[in-house]
Design an enzyme around this catalytic site. Structure first.
Site, PDB file in Angstrom:
ATOM      1  N   LYS A  53       0.842  -1.207   0.000  1.00 19.84           N
ATOM      2  CA  LYS A  53       0.000   0.000   0.000  1.00 19.84           C
ATOM      3  C   LYS A  53       0.872   1.250   0.000  1.00 19.84           C
ATOM      4  O   LYS A  53       0.620   2.199  -0.743  1.00 19.84           O
ATOM      5  CB  LYS A  53      -0.936  -0.003   1.220  1.00 19.84           C
ATOM      6  CG  LYS A  53      -2.079  -0.997   1.078  1.00 19.84           C
ATOM      7  CD  LYS A  53      -2.874  -1.166   2.365  1.00 19.84           C
ATOM      8  CE  LYS A  53      -3.870  -2.301   2.186  1.00 19.84           C
ATOM      9  NZ  LYS A  53      -4.581  -2.652   3.413  1.00 19.84           N
ATOM     10  N   GLN A  97      -4.685  -1.102   9.555  1.00 20.18           N
ATOM     11  CA  GLN A  97      -4.603  -2.441   8.960  1.00 20.18           C
ATOM     12  C   GLN A  97      -5.247  -3.468   9.905  1.00 20.18           C
ATOM     13  O   GLN A  97      -4.896  -3.549  11.077  1.00 20.18           O
ATOM     14  CB  GLN A  97      -3.123  -2.787   8.695  1.00 20.18           C
ATOM     15  CG  GLN A  97      -2.916  -4.124   8.020  1.00 20.18           C
ATOM     16  CD  GLN A  97      -3.490  -4.175   6.606  1.00 20.18           C
ATOM     17  OE1 GLN A  97      -3.357  -3.236   5.831  1.00 20.18           O
ATOM     18  NE2 GLN A  97      -4.159  -5.269   6.277  1.00 20.18           N
ATOM     19  N   ASP A 120     -11.130   2.952   4.001  1.00 21.00           N
ATOM     20  CA  ASP A 120     -11.538   1.543   3.898  1.00 21.00           C
ATOM     21  C   ASP A 120     -13.062   1.417   3.774  1.00 21.00           C
ATOM     22  O   ASP A 120     -13.577   0.347   3.483  1.00 21.00           O
ATOM     23  CB  ASP A 120     -11.082   0.765   5.147  1.00 21.00           C
ATOM     24  CG  ASP A 120      -9.826  -0.052   4.887  1.00 21.00           C
ATOM     25  OD1 ASP A 120      -9.483  -0.258   3.702  1.00 21.00           O
ATOM     26  OD2 ASP A 120      -9.184  -0.485   5.867  1.00 21.00           O
TER      27      ASP A 120
END
Ligand code: NAD
Length: 300
Positions: A53, A97, A120
């Site tokens: 990422k 994460q 997200d």
């Protein structure tokens, strides 16, 4: 029939080029998109995801900040970090994460993220916006599935779509995205009766289960589009999807491979969400896909 292979790697590359172009436009107007990635603990898979990422975000021209915290970080410390990033005007996207170490409450951490920075798309406010058909930030993997169809000329409107899997990360949001695009949606799960016959009716099949090659070739309606979200590693190290690829591609009209299908799209859509969040924060109007902008309305 030999299915057309939908090359997620190539599609993701063109999404990323698109993102880099928009990021440069924003930077030229004084806003360099900023992404903060929070990694707690030392889960090896998470380390790899975060590294990928970071690299992709840097390539897109973003300012990237990776905050690595020890596995013993407390809930209070993590919430304080999220609040600090919420208040930082150079950070437009915050990604924590997952999974988090067991002693931490992931739901509470996600709820602490400013919904306008929730790249997200997991904050309850964004979930509600997706259901309501309002503008928000929506989950990356299901957005990737829609983007593959859009960029491959596969129409969704009016078509029978079957989604296998009802997770909050993939299946459920994908169902609402397809509905927002006027598909006729059936959401299946582990308790669905006679799954093969439900899938056989579908013009569009989306598999997000996590069971290697669960969806067999004879479940596929001839000519159907098959989007395989699953990533499963077999004992011999081989990666396979949730669809039996060789069998299914003999019947499908178009199909995504694993690897190289939906996988590369997830990071591309994360970058897209970040550039959207940055543009909104700066009050700059940039072109964005129909789902990024929210569907026009919830139709009757
Ligand atoms: P999950 O475990 O949270 O959900 C799985 C879903 O499948 C559940 O809703 C369950 O009801 C359903 N299910 C389980 N067994 C079933 C069966 N026998 N028949 C029908 N339905 C069944 O998983 P998830 O997070 O949604 O992920 C699904 C898959 O997608 C996994 O392989 C995961 O690795 C992969 N994934 C890929 C990406 C990507 O970037 N490509 C991102 C997220 C997840």
């Amino acid at each position: 029939m030999n299915a057309k292979i939908l090359d997620g790697k190539a599609i993701a590359k063109s999404v990323r080029e698109d993102v880099a172009r928009r990021a440069a436009e924003l930077a030229a107007r004084g806003t360099r998109p900023g992404l903060a990635v929070v990694l707690v603990g030392d889960d090896p898979a998470s380390q790899v995801y975060v590294k990928n990422k970071d690299k992709a975000a840097l390539e897109a021209g973003f300012a990237v900040r990776t905050l690595r915290k020890s596995a013993t970080t407390t809930q209070a410390e993590l919430l304080a970090l999220v609040r600090q990033l919420n208040a930082d005007s150079t950070v437009h996207g915050i990604l924590v994460q997952l999974p988090l170490p067991k002693h931490l409450d992931a739901g509470a951490v996600v709820r602490a993220i400013d919904p306008a920075k929730d790249v997200d798309g997991l904050h309850p406010e964004n979930v509600a916006k997706l259901v309501l058909g309002e503008r928000g930030l929506f989950p990356c993997t299901p957005r990737g599935c829609i983007e593959i169809c859009d960029r491959s000329g596969i129409s969704l409107s009016g078509r029978r779509a079957v989604v296998v899997g009802r997770s909050m990360l993939v299946g459920k949001p994908l169902g609402f995205m397809l509905l927002a695009r006027d598909a006729t949606v059936t959401l299946c799960h582990s308790r669905t009766n006679d799954l093969p016959s439900v899938v056989r009716d579908a013009e569009l099949v989306f598999a997000a289960v996590g069971k290697p090659e669960l969806v067999r070739g004879d479940w596929i309606r001839p000519g159907a589009t098959v989007i395989d979200v699953g990533i499963n590693r077999l004992a011999d190290g081989k990666l396979v999807g949730d669809v039996a690829f060789a069998e299914a591609s003999a019947r499908a009209g178009a199909i995504t491979p694993v690897p190289g299908g939906v996988g590369p799209m997830t990071i591309a859509m994360l970058l897209d969400n970040t550039v959207i969040a940055a543009a909104r924060a700066a009050g700059i109007e940039l072109r964005a896909g129909p789902l990024a902008a929210g569907s026009a309305a919830v139709r009757a």
